[in-house]
Motif scaffolding. Sequence first.
Motif, PDB file in Angstrom:
ATOM      1  N   VAL A 184       1.377 -31.646 -42.092  1.00  0.00           N
ATOM      2  CA  VAL A 184       0.146 -31.910 -42.835  1.00  0.00           C
ATOM      3  C   VAL A 184      -0.602 -33.076 -42.214  1.00  0.00           C
ATOM      4  O   VAL A 184      -0.023 -33.894 -41.485  1.00  0.00           O
ATOM      5  CB  VAL A 184       0.438 -32.212 -44.319  1.00  0.00           C
ATOM      6  CG1 VAL A 184       1.081 -31.003 -45.001  1.00  0.00           C
ATOM      7  CG2 VAL A 184       1.321 -33.445 -44.468  1.00  0.00           C
ATOM      8  N   ASP A 186      -3.602 -37.472 -44.915  1.00  0.00           N
ATOM      9  CA  ASP A 186      -3.903 -37.717 -46.327  1.00  0.00           C
ATOM     10  C   ASP A 186      -3.532 -36.538 -47.219  1.00  0.00           C
ATOM     11  O   ASP A 186      -3.968 -36.461 -48.371  1.00  0.00           O
ATOM     12  CB  ASP A 186      -5.390 -38.034 -46.497  1.00  0.00           C
ATOM     13  CG  ASP A 186      -6.293 -36.904 -46.010  1.00  0.00           C
ATOM     14  OD1 ASP A 186      -5.779 -36.022 -45.300  1.00  0.00           O
ATOM     15  OD2 ASP A 186      -7.488 -36.912 -46.334  1.00  0.00           O
ATOM     16  N   VAL A 187      -2.708 -35.611 -46.711  1.00  0.00           N
ATOM     17  CA  VAL A 187      -2.340 -34.421 -47.474  1.00  0.00           C
ATOM     18  C   VAL A 187      -0.926 -34.587 -48.033  1.00  0.00           C
ATOM     19  O   VAL A 187      -0.022 -35.059 -47.336  1.00  0.00           O
ATOM     20  CB  VAL A 187      -2.410 -33.154 -46.596  1.00  0.00           C
ATOM     21  CG1 VAL A 187      -1.941 -31.924 -47.365  1.00  0.00           C
ATOM     22  CG2 VAL A 187      -3.829 -32.947 -46.085  1.00  0.00           C
ATOM     23  N   ASP A 188      -0.750 -34.180 -49.286  1.00  0.00           N
ATOM     24  CA  ASP A 188       0.546 -34.290 -49.952  1.00  0.00           C
ATOM     25  C   ASP A 188       1.623 -33.560 -49.147  1.00  0.00           C
ATOM     26  O   ASP A 188       1.478 -32.388 -48.810  1.00  0.00           O
ATOM     27  CB  ASP A 188       0.436 -33.668 -51.350  1.00  0.00           C
ATOM     28  CG  ASP A 188       1.623 -33.989 -52.237  1.00  0.00           C
ATOM     29  OD1 ASP A 188       2.753 -34.029 -51.727  1.00  0.00           O
ATOM     30  OD2 ASP A 188       1.412 -34.189 -53.453  1.00  0.00           O
ATOM     31  N   LYS A 189       2.722 -34.277 -48.866  1.00  0.00           N
ATOM     32  CA  LYS A 189       3.789 -33.704 -48.044  1.00  0.00           C
ATOM     33  C   LYS A 189       4.536 -32.576 -48.751  1.00  0.00           C
ATOM     34  O   LYS A 189       5.325 -31.864 -48.121  1.00  0.00           O
ATOM     35  CB  LYS A 189       4.757 -34.800 -47.613  1.00  0.00           C
ATOM     36  CG  LYS A 189       4.187 -35.733 -46.554  1.00  0.00           C
ATOM     37  CD  LYS A 189       5.220 -36.735 -46.089  1.00  0.00           C
ATOM     38  CE  LYS A 189       4.721 -37.518 -44.879  1.00  0.00           C
ATOM     39  NZ  LYS A 189       3.417 -38.137 -45.070  1.00  0.00           N
ATOM     40  N   SER A 190       4.279 -32.374 -50.048  1.00  0.00           N
ATOM     41  CA  SER A 190       4.932 -31.268 -50.750  1.00  0.00           C
ATOM     42  C   SER A 190       4.475 -29.912 -50.219  1.00  0.00           C
ATOM     43  O   SER A 190       5.110 -28.893 -50.484  1.00  0.00           O
ATOM     44  CB  SER A 190       4.660 -31.359 -52.257  1.00  0.00           C
ATOM     45  OG  SER A 190       3.286 -31.153 -52.540  1.00  0.00           O
ATOM     46  N   TRP A 191       3.376 -29.897 -49.473  1.00  0.00           N
ATOM     47  CA  TRP A 191       2.927 -28.645 -48.867  1.00  0.00           C
ATOM     48  C   TRP A 191       3.866 -28.189 -47.759  1.00  0.00           C
ATOM     49  O   TRP A 191       3.931 -26.989 -47.458  1.00  0.00           O
ATOM     50  CB  TRP A 191       1.515 -28.816 -48.288  1.00  0.00           C
ATOM     51  CG  TRP A 191       0.416 -28.713 -49.294  1.00  0.00           C
ATOM     52  CD1 TRP A 191      -0.251 -29.744 -49.899  1.00  0.00           C
ATOM     53  CD2 TRP A 191      -0.151 -27.510 -49.830  1.00  0.00           C
ATOM     54  NE1 TRP A 191      -1.196 -29.263 -50.768  1.00  0.00           N
ATOM     55  CE2 TRP A 191      -1.164 -27.891 -50.742  1.00  0.00           C
ATOM     56  CE3 TRP A 191       0.089 -26.161 -49.620  1.00  0.00           C
ATOM     57  CZ2 TRP A 191      -1.922 -26.966 -51.446  1.00  0.00           C
ATOM     58  CZ3 TRP A 191      -0.665 -25.228 -50.321  1.00  0.00           C
ATOM     59  CH2 TRP A 191      -1.659 -25.635 -51.226  1.00  0.00           C
ATOM     60  N   VAL A 238      -6.822 -27.831 -46.444  1.00  0.00           N
ATOM     61  CA  VAL A 238      -5.906 -27.567 -47.542  1.00  0.00           C
ATOM     62  C   VAL A 238      -6.639 -26.956 -48.737  1.00  0.00           C
ATOM     63  O   VAL A 238      -6.058 -26.179 -49.508  1.00  0.00           O
ATOM     64  CB  VAL A 238      -5.149 -28.855 -47.936  1.00  0.00           C
ATOM     65  CG1 VAL A 238      -6.090 -29.867 -48.612  1.00  0.00           C
ATOM     66  CG2 VAL A 238      -3.950 -28.543 -48.825  1.00  0.00           C
ATOM     67  N   SER A 239      -7.934 -27.225 -48.871  1.00  0.00           N
ATOM     68  CA  SER A 239      -8.718 -26.661 -49.971  1.00  0.00           C
ATOM     69  C   SER A 239      -8.926 -25.157 -49.827  1.00  0.00           C
ATOM     70  O   SER A 239      -9.274 -24.479 -50.791  1.00  0.00           O
ATOM     71  CB  SER A 239     -10.076 -27.356 -50.063  1.00  0.00           C
ATOM     72  OG  SER A 239     -10.825 -27.161 -48.873  1.00  0.00           O
TER      73      SER A 239
END
Length: 324
Positions: free
Chosen positions: A74, A77-82, A105-106
Amino acid sequence: MRAVVLHEFGPAENLRYETVPDPVPGPGEVLVSVRAAGVHQIETAMREGLTIGPPLPELPAIFGGEVAGVVAAVGPDVDKSWIGADVVTAHGRPGGYAELAVADVSAVHRIPDGLGHEAAVTMIVTGTTAIGLLDIAALTSDDVVLVTSAAGGIGRLVVQFAHRLGATVVGAAGGPAKVAAVRGLGADVAVDYDLPQWAGTVREALGGRGVTVVLDGVEGEKGRAAFGLLTAGGRYITIGAASRTEFRPDAAELEERDVRFTDALSLLLAGQDTPADETRALAHAAAGELVPAFQTFPLSRTAAAHAALESRQTTGKVVLVPDA
């Protein structure tokens, strides 16, 4: 990574399987390890340099925005849960004909449980387009619906939907194998429109009932024949010209026969698919209400996939998968 790159417009053989730099996710982006990538009929025309749809890309280019796979990394600034999530998007970059792609990501959807990568990538554009076409058509159980290219990606979904609705469904496709597939989807009448008298076969099978709606993805001479089967008050709705020959009914004939014409593809292209539209298409497939069909080709055989699609030797959506 390995990818399929077009350096010069022309035949399918111009698609080269080669090594290119890995894409890197930036802010707001995810990196997807591609498990399935969709191939469109329009991309075969673009590969040749024909401007019959979207603008041509700058070369060299990697085609294919439809991507399904697993998030491998990712952006900052993207949540690592992805990371590790099974996802699908219609907006992969630089293109889905590759082992890796990035996407905002959107624009990414988590794939619903029970839906594979190939089915998800089939639904993200082809399924969303079919749903949009059906919204425009507003079919009812009283309709007699003629679907051309009924064994194609969109056509199969439309036949299934119309059958579940309770409409009388006529599916037209090319060749015995495709006709059998259309019949298996629930079409009340399935005909081979490669045969010269196919329109007469439809009339005979309907026993005097007229076609009230044509959903045409072929146009050309087959579109003209389908249009001729419409009864007064009918609707002729196009969703593209797989024949690469446009057919547009004459305004005077439309008025004389009391038939309405709608260019659904132009309406859909002029609009904007929303994440909600894509979610709805994925949900229909996950629930088993619409079953997408696809034919897979290894990424290294993308040229063969294009050639098969152009010669109309494919059944369902053409999907590229990683080489074994």
